[in-house]
Design a protein around this motif. Structure first.
Motif, PDB file in Angstrom:
ATOM      1  N   ASN A 139       0.759  -1.183   0.092  1.00  0.00           N
ATOM      2  CA  ASN A 139      -0.070   0.075   0.034  1.00  0.00           C
ATOM      3  C   ASN A 139       0.833   1.316   0.238  1.00  0.00           C
ATOM      4  OD1 ASN A 139      -2.532  -0.782  -0.177  1.00  0.00           O
ATOM      5  ND2 ASN A 139      -2.610  -1.722   1.890  1.00  0.00           N
ATOM      6  N   LEU A 140       1.871   1.283   0.706  1.00  0.00           N
ATOM      7  CA  LEU A 140       3.088   2.268   0.264  1.00  0.00           C
ATOM      8  C   LEU A 140       3.368   2.653  -0.960  1.00  0.00           C
ATOM      9  CD1 LEU A 140       4.688   4.512   1.980  1.00  0.00           C
ATOM     10  CD2 LEU A 140       6.337   2.794   2.037  1.00  0.00           C
ATOM     11  N   VAL A 141       3.765   1.505  -1.716  1.00  0.00           N
ATOM     12  CA  VAL A 141       3.921   1.516  -3.017  1.00  0.00           C
ATOM     13  C   VAL A 141       2.685   2.019  -3.856  1.00  0.00           C
ATOM     14  CG1 VAL A 141       4.623   0.546  -5.272  1.00  0.00           C
ATOM     15  CG2 VAL A 141       5.694  -0.009  -2.968  1.00  0.00           C
ATOM     16  N   VAL A 196       3.285  10.173  -7.487  1.00  0.00           N
ATOM     17  CA  VAL A 196       4.030  10.461  -8.314  1.00  0.00           C
ATOM     18  C   VAL A 196       3.098  10.870  -9.640  1.00  0.00           C
ATOM     19  CG1 VAL A 196       5.954   9.806 -10.024  1.00  0.00           C
ATOM     20  CG2 VAL A 196       6.189   9.272  -7.573  1.00  0.00           C
ATOM     21  N   SER A 197       1.964  10.226  -9.644  1.00  0.00           N
ATOM     22  CA  SER A 197       1.158  10.515 -11.199  1.00  0.00           C
ATOM     23  C   SER A 197       0.600  11.954 -10.908  1.00  0.00           C
ATOM     24  CB  SER A 197       0.075   9.569 -10.999  1.00  0.00           C
ATOM     25  OG  SER A 197      -0.967   9.752 -11.853  1.00  0.00           O
ATOM     26  N   ARG A 225       1.127  15.113 -13.294  1.00  0.00           N
ATOM     27  CA  ARG A 225      -0.082  16.142 -13.606  1.00  0.00           C
ATOM     28  C   ARG A 225       0.064  17.436 -13.237  1.00  0.00           C
ATOM     29  NH1 ARG A 225      -4.866  12.483 -14.071  1.00  0.00           N
ATOM     30  NH2 ARG A 225      -3.879  10.115 -13.517  1.00  0.00           N
ATOM     31  N   LEU A 226       0.540  17.864 -11.986  1.00  0.00           N
ATOM     32  CA  LEU A 226       0.686  18.985 -11.656  1.00  0.00           C
ATOM     33  C   LEU A 226       1.396  20.185 -12.443  1.00  0.00           C
ATOM     34  CD1 LEU A 226       0.107  21.231  -9.000  1.00  0.00           C
ATOM     35  CD2 LEU A 226       2.121  20.128  -8.114  1.00  0.00           C
ATOM     36  N   ILE A 283      -0.074   5.546 -16.696  1.00  0.00           N
ATOM     37  CA  ILE A 283       0.529   4.206 -16.258  1.00  0.00           C
ATOM     38  C   ILE A 283       0.831   3.950 -14.898  1.00  0.00           C
ATOM     39  CG2 ILE A 283       2.739   2.872 -16.511  1.00  0.00           C
ATOM     40  CD1 ILE A 283       3.033   3.971 -19.469  1.00  0.00           C
ATOM     41  N   LEU A 284       1.388   5.111 -14.119  1.00  0.00           N
ATOM     42  CA  LEU A 284       1.535   5.075 -12.598  1.00  0.00           C
ATOM     43  C   LEU A 284      -0.157   4.792 -12.047  1.00  0.00           C
ATOM     44  CD1 LEU A 284       4.037   8.182 -12.395  1.00  0.00           C
ATOM     45  CD2 LEU A 284       4.377   5.573 -11.875  1.00  0.00           C
TER      46      LEU A 284
END
Length: 175
Positions: free
Chosen positions: A100-102, A109-110, A114-115, A128-129
């Motif tokens: 769940n950490l992953v 990161v996704s 986007r940001l 993909i992420l």
């Protein structure tokens, strides 16, 4: 209800972090799991329709899901620390937590990708992420279910179909 230590030795492993008699971690995980899954649905809708609102909605639900995942993880770690070392439950709990950490990292990161883009448009890497994160979350959710439903971790030793209310401690009425 009990974690198996040896063929003849068992121990009750109830949740350490509770609110009104119920474990906090399972109450919280529905929010990040639902939000992150919804973000993937918004991404799919964006890919199908090319409507800007979906990509922005995906970004906001990812942000809320990541925050919710971090909060839920704190209570999961508290509960995991109560599981006896050297047990199958401890190993499954570690895999559940690390997985769940992953998941949270993949979505975070996704979100960061986007940001950095106009209107938070997801590029291939962001998609993909997120898709990898939601697929991994299915496995980690199964591990959480294995902990509770198969190994009884976090289940009260007073559980049963006619158990008393956790709020009152009085016998329940009816069937």
């Amino acid at each position: 209800m009990r974690a198996r230590l040896s063929p003849r030795q068992e121990v009750v492993v109830e949740s350490r972090a509770k609110a009104m008699g119920h474990a906090i971690h399972p109450m919280l995980i529905v929010f990040p799991l639902g939000l992150l899954a919804t973000s993937v649905i918004f991404d799919i809708l964006y890919l199908i329709t090319d409507r800007t609102g979906f990509q922005i909605s995906a970004a906001y639900t990812i942000a809320a899901g990541v925050i919710g995942g971090v909060v839920a993880a704190v209570f999961g770690l508290i509960d995991w620390s109560a599981i006896p070392s050297g047990t199958r439950a401890k190993r499954i709990g570690a895999a559940h937590g690390i997985g769940n950490l992953v998941v949270v990292i993949l979505f975070a990161v996704s979100w960061l990708v986007r940001l950095s883009r106009e209107n938070w448009e997801p590029n291939a890497a962001a998609l993909i992420l997120s898709f990898a994160g939601i697929i991994l979350s299915l496995g980690t959710a199964w591990l959480g279910g294995e902990l509770v439903e198969r190994l009884g971790i976090g289940v009260s030793d007073k559980a049963g179909v006619n158990a008393s209310s956790s709020l009152r401690g009085a016998p329940s009425r009816g069937a």
